[in-house]
Design a protein around this motif. Structure first.
Motif, PDB file in Angstrom:
ATOM      1  N   UNK A  10      -2.364   5.920  -0.293  1.00 13.34           N
ATOM      2  CA  UNK A  10      -2.155   4.471  -0.320  1.00 13.34           C
ATOM      3  C   UNK A  10      -3.293   3.741  -1.022  1.00 13.34           C
ATOM      4  N   UNK A  11      -4.518   4.205  -0.823  1.00 11.44           N
ATOM      5  CA  UNK A  11      -5.673   3.590  -1.472  1.00 11.44           C
ATOM      6  C   UNK A  11      -5.552   3.711  -2.987  1.00 11.44           C
ATOM      7  N   UNK A  12      -5.257   4.900  -3.454  1.00  9.40           N
ATOM      8  CA  UNK A  12      -5.143   5.134  -4.894  1.00  9.40           C
ATOM      9  C   UNK A  12      -3.996   4.308  -5.491  1.00  9.40           C
ATOM     10  N   UNK A  13      -2.862   4.273  -4.802  1.00  7.96           N
ATOM     11  CA  UNK A  13      -1.714   3.509  -5.287  1.00  7.96           C
ATOM     12  C   UNK A  13      -2.025   2.012  -5.340  1.00  7.96           C
ATOM     13  N   UNK A  14      -2.686   1.497  -4.315  1.00  2.12           N
ATOM     14  CA  UNK A  14      -3.023   0.070  -4.275  1.00  2.12           C
ATOM     15  C   UNK A  14      -4.032  -0.281  -5.364  1.00  2.12           C
ATOM     16  N   UNK A  15      -5.001   0.598  -5.565  1.00  7.09           N
ATOM     17  CA  UNK A  15      -6.001   0.363  -6.617  1.00  7.09           C
ATOM     18  C   UNK A  15      -5.347   0.332  -7.988  1.00  7.09           C
ATOM     19  N   UNK A  16      -4.494   1.294  -8.242  1.00  2.47           N
ATOM     20  CA  UNK A  16      -3.807   1.353  -9.536  1.00  2.47           C
ATOM     21  C   UNK A  16      -2.869   0.162  -9.729  1.00  2.47           C
ATOM     22  N   UNK A  17      -2.194  -0.248  -8.660  1.00  2.00           N
ATOM     23  CA  UNK A  17      -1.282  -1.393  -8.742  1.00  2.00           C
ATOM     24  C   UNK A  17      -2.027  -2.670  -9.127  1.00  2.00           C
ATOM     25  N   UNK A  18      -3.279  -2.764  -8.716  1.00  2.00           N
ATOM     26  CA  UNK A  18      -4.115  -3.922  -9.063  1.00  2.00           C
ATOM     27  C   UNK A  18      -4.783  -3.752 -10.422  1.00  2.00           C
ATOM     28  N   UNK A  54     -12.155  -2.285   1.991  1.00  2.00           N
ATOM     29  CA  UNK A  54     -11.306  -1.903   0.867  1.00  2.00           C
ATOM     30  C   UNK A  54     -10.037  -2.755   0.827  1.00  2.00           C
ATOM     31  N   UNK A  55      -9.448  -2.993   1.978  1.00  2.00           N
ATOM     32  CA  UNK A  55      -8.250  -3.838   2.031  1.00  2.00           C
ATOM     33  C   UNK A  55      -8.562  -5.245   1.516  1.00  2.00           C
ATOM     34  N   UNK A  56      -9.684  -5.787   1.926  1.00  2.00           N
ATOM     35  CA  UNK A  56     -10.087  -7.122   1.450  1.00  2.00           C
ATOM     36  C   UNK A  56     -10.277  -7.124  -0.062  1.00  2.00           C
ATOM     37  N   UNK A  57     -10.932  -6.098  -0.581  1.00  2.00           N
ATOM     38  CA  UNK A  57     -11.171  -6.001  -2.018  1.00  2.00           C
ATOM     39  C   UNK A  57      -9.861  -5.862  -2.789  1.00  2.00           C
ATOM     40  N   UNK A  58      -8.870  -5.246  -2.163  1.00  2.00           N
ATOM     41  CA  UNK A  58      -7.561  -5.056  -2.792  1.00  2.00           C
ATOM     42  C   UNK A  58      -6.583  -6.191  -2.474  1.00  2.00           C
ATOM     43  N   UNK A  59      -7.056  -7.157  -1.694  1.00  2.00           N
ATOM     44  CA  UNK A  59      -6.245  -8.309  -1.284  1.00  2.00           C
ATOM     45  C   UNK A  59      -4.954  -7.860  -0.592  1.00  2.00           C
ATOM     46  N   UNK A  61      -3.551  -5.934   3.452  1.00  3.20           N
ATOM     47  CA  UNK A  61      -3.876  -5.729   4.865  1.00  3.20           C
ATOM     48  C   UNK A  61      -4.330  -4.287   5.081  1.00  3.20           C
ATOM     49  N   UNK A  62      -5.264  -4.104   5.992  1.00  3.34           N
ATOM     50  CA  UNK A  62      -5.743  -2.761   6.309  1.00  3.34           C
ATOM     51  C   UNK A  62      -4.584  -1.870   6.752  1.00  3.34           C
ATOM     52  N   UNK A  63      -3.641  -2.441   7.467  1.00  2.56           N
ATOM     53  CA  UNK A  63      -2.499  -1.655   7.943  1.00  2.56           C
ATOM     54  C   UNK A  63      -1.677  -1.091   6.780  1.00  2.56           C
ATOM     55  N   UNK A  64      -1.651  -1.790   5.646  1.00  4.44           N
ATOM     56  CA  UNK A  64      -0.917  -1.284   4.480  1.00  4.44           C
ATOM     57  C   UNK A  64      -1.542  -0.006   3.937  1.00  4.44           C
TER      58      UNK A  64
END
Length: 73
Positions: A10-18, A54-59, A61-64
């Motif tokens: 999820x971290x990698x996907x969220x980072x790439x999506x941004x 990390x969730x804050x930096x990715x804008x 929620x931590x739960x995501x």
């Protein structure tokens, strides 16, 4: 799949999506790039505080970042 692997995916996907590099995400979250890389490869366990940063930096929620999603077959 273990929660550490779920988080890594999820971290990698969220980072790439941004459209962020590991280095940019690390800078925004106040972490080291190599730590981000290790998290994305499931080498380290992230503390709840790191998940929140990390969730804050990715804008998001931590739960995501911890949400289990159906695996693609």
């Amino acid at each position: 799949m273990e929660i550490r692997e779920v988080f890594a995916r999820n971290l990698k996907a969220a980072r790439r999506a941004k459209g962020l590099s590991q280095e940019e995400l690390a800078h925004r979250a106040g972490l080291d790039r190599t730590y981000i890389s290790s998290l994305e490869r499931s080498l380290y366990n992230a503390s709840i505080d790191v998940v929140d940063r990390l969730a804050s930096a990715l804008e998001t929620e931590a739960s995501d970042l911890l949400k289990r999603r159906p695996e693609k077959k």
